[in-house]
Design a protein around this motif. Sequence first.
Motif, mmCIF file in Angstrom:
data_model
loop_
_atom_site.group_PDB
_atom_site.id
_atom_site.type_symbol
_atom_site.label_atom_id
_atom_site.label_comp_id
_atom_site.label_asym_id
_atom_site.label_seq_id
_atom_site.Cartn_x
_atom_site.Cartn_y
_atom_site.Cartn_z
ATOM 1 N N LEU B 43 -24.491 -20.485 -14.926
ATOM 2 C CA LEU B 43 -25.446 -19.479 -15.409
ATOM 3 C C LEU B 43 -25.565 -18.343 -14.395
ATOM 4 O O LEU B 43 -25.677 -18.584 -13.188
ATOM 5 C CB LEU B 43 -26.821 -20.096 -15.622
ATOM 6 C CG LEU B 43 -27.013 -20.897 -16.905
ATOM 7 C CD1 LEU B 43 -26.544 -22.327 -16.715
ATOM 8 C CD2 LEU B 43 -28.467 -20.876 -17.344
ATOM 9 N N LYS B 44 -25.551 -17.134 -14.900
ATOM 10 C CA LYS B 44 -25.709 -15.953 -14.052
ATOM 11 C C LYS B 44 -27.009 -15.249 -14.424
ATOM 12 O O LYS B 44 -27.280 -15.021 -15.612
ATOM 13 C CB LYS B 44 -24.542 -14.977 -14.251
ATOM 14 C CG LYS B 44 -23.177 -15.581 -13.953
ATOM 15 C CD LYS B 44 -22.940 -15.741 -12.482
ATOM 16 C CE LYS B 44 -21.503 -16.182 -12.210
ATOM 17 N NZ LYS B 44 -21.267 -16.448 -10.769
ATOM 18 N N LEU B 45 -27.787 -14.860 -13.418
ATOM 19 C CA LEU B 45 -29.071 -14.205 -13.654
ATOM 20 C C LEU B 45 -28.860 -12.740 -13.988
ATOM 21 O O LEU B 45 -28.195 -12.013 -13.249
ATOM 22 C CB LEU B 45 -29.952 -14.351 -12.415
ATOM 23 C CG LEU B 45 -31.358 -13.773 -12.513
ATOM 24 C CD1 LEU B 45 -32.186 -14.545 -13.541
ATOM 25 C CD2 LEU B 45 -32.050 -13.787 -11.157
ATOM 26 N N ILE B 46 -29.453 -12.303 -15.103
ATOM 27 C CA ILE B 46 -29.320 -10.907 -15.534
ATOM 28 C C ILE B 46 -30.510 -10.088 -15.022
ATOM 29 O O ILE B 46 -30.343 -9.094 -14.328
ATOM 30 C CB ILE B 46 -29.244 -10.811 -17.065
ATOM 31 C CG1 ILE B 46 -28.124 -11.685 -17.618
ATOM 32 C CG2 ILE B 46 -29.046 -9.367 -17.513
ATOM 33 C CD1 ILE B 46 -28.142 -11.822 -19.140
ATOM 34 N N TYR B 47 -31.705 -10.517 -15.391
ATOM 35 C CA TYR B 47 -32.950 -9.876 -14.970
ATOM 36 C C TYR B 47 -34.011 -10.950 -14.809
ATOM 37 O O TYR B 47 -33.919 -12.026 -15.403
ATOM 38 C CB TYR B 47 -33.439 -8.863 -16.020
ATOM 39 C CG TYR B 47 -32.934 -7.450 -15.853
ATOM 40 C CD1 TYR B 47 -31.804 -7.030 -16.568
ATOM 41 C CD2 TYR B 47 -33.583 -6.546 -15.031
ATOM 42 C CE1 TYR B 47 -31.332 -5.729 -16.429
ATOM 43 C CE2 TYR B 47 -33.119 -5.238 -14.892
ATOM 44 C CZ TYR B 47 -31.992 -4.841 -15.591
ATOM 45 O OH TYR B 47 -31.536 -3.550 -15.463
ATOM 46 N N TYR B 48 -35.021 -10.634 -14.018
ATOM 47 C CA TYR B 48 -36.150 -11.526 -13.918
ATOM 48 C C TYR B 48 -37.438 -10.711 -13.821
ATOM 49 O O TYR B 48 -37.415 -9.499 -13.582
ATOM 50 C CB TYR B 48 -36.015 -12.486 -12.723
ATOM 51 C CG TYR B 48 -36.048 -11.818 -11.370
ATOM 52 C CD1 TYR B 48 -34.884 -11.331 -10.781
ATOM 53 C CD2 TYR B 48 -37.232 -11.696 -10.651
ATOM 54 C CE1 TYR B 48 -34.902 -10.739 -9.537
ATOM 55 C CE2 TYR B 48 -37.260 -11.105 -9.402
ATOM 56 C CZ TYR B 48 -36.083 -10.629 -8.847
ATOM 57 O OH TYR B 48 -36.105 -10.035 -7.605
ATOM 58 N N SER B 49 -38.562 -11.417 -14.007
ATOM 59 C CA SER B 49 -39.867 -10.774 -13.936
ATOM 60 C C SER B 49 -40.847 -11.711 -13.240
ATOM 61 O O SER B 49 -40.844 -12.912 -13.495
ATOM 62 C CB SER B 49 -40.366 -10.458 -15.351
ATOM 63 O OG SER B 49 -41.715 -10.064 -15.322
ATOM 64 N N VAL B 50 -41.658 -11.151 -12.351
ATOM 65 C CA VAL B 50 -42.634 -11.971 -11.639
ATOM 66 C C VAL B 50 -44.038 -11.829 -12.220
ATOM 67 O O VAL B 50 -44.982 -12.433 -11.717
ATOM 68 C CB VAL B 50 -42.645 -11.658 -10.129
ATOM 69 C CG1 VAL B 50 -41.257 -11.874 -9.542
ATOM 70 C CG2 VAL B 50 -43.101 -10.234 -9.861
ATOM 71 N N GLY B 51 -44.145 -11.041 -13.268
ATOM 72 C CA GLY B 51 -45.428 -10.879 -13.932
ATOM 73 C C GLY B 51 -45.359 -9.684 -14.860
ATOM 74 O O GLY B 51 -44.400 -8.900 -14.828
ATOM 75 N N ALA B 52 -46.381 -9.541 -15.692
ATOM 76 C CA ALA B 52 -46.416 -8.430 -16.647
ATOM 77 C C ALA B 52 -46.280 -7.111 -15.899
ATOM 78 O O ALA B 52 -46.956 -6.880 -14.893
ATOM 79 C CB ALA B 52 -47.708 -8.471 -17.452
#
Lengths: 114, 113
Positions: B43-52
């Motif tokens: 699996l390769k990470l595309i984007y992430y978010s740590v909160g709204a």
Amino acid sequence: TQLLEQSPQFLSIQEGENLTVYCNSSSVFSSLQWYRQEPGEGPVLLVTVVTGGEVKKLKRLTFQFGDARKDSSLHITAAQPGDTGLYLCAGAPASGAGSYQLTFGKGTKLSVIP
Amino acid sequence: NAGVTQTPKFRILKIGQSMTLQCTQDMNHNYMYWYRQDPGMGLKLIYYSVGAGITDKGEVPNGYNVSRSTTEDFPLRLELAAPSQTSVYFCASSYLPEGRGAFFGQGTRLTVV
């Protein structure tokens, strides 16, 4: 880029046999996780190890985190057909940028033959 | 519990088309992630978010965009689809950083022809 090497890539064994899957890196990880993925499904978390030398057991599955936190192993005792699947290890880097980025190994595809 | 829900499960796109992959979680997790999984490649990470309102690029962000207007939703936008974007896409959420304790959706299998 952090790399996690999993071995073997493929494993086909008879029901009742034991097996070990390895996850190795030259990098230190703050934690390491093992997932199992079945065809057409998302990975399901089995365990997270965070302390060097830590051993965790989940029924017939034993997970170990290396003392230096660079490697891990998954040992299955008396494998059953229900253990069939893709086993993935994933690590989070110990320091520096990218602490939200898990690095995944390519996986070990296990087939347990009845 | 629904956990992490992704839609659609399957989609075929023509080269140059655009689409949005939907992801919703009902566990009130702050951390959400988009991965792609290619055969034999992990699996390769595309984007992430740590909160709204907060997102950041992962390892393979080119050709994708994300937004995070609410805690629950984290859609992934593909603009100008290319054959190289043929993959299985997974959304995940976790209550801890580093992706620890992550729950994954069932995936979206996308084919670009």
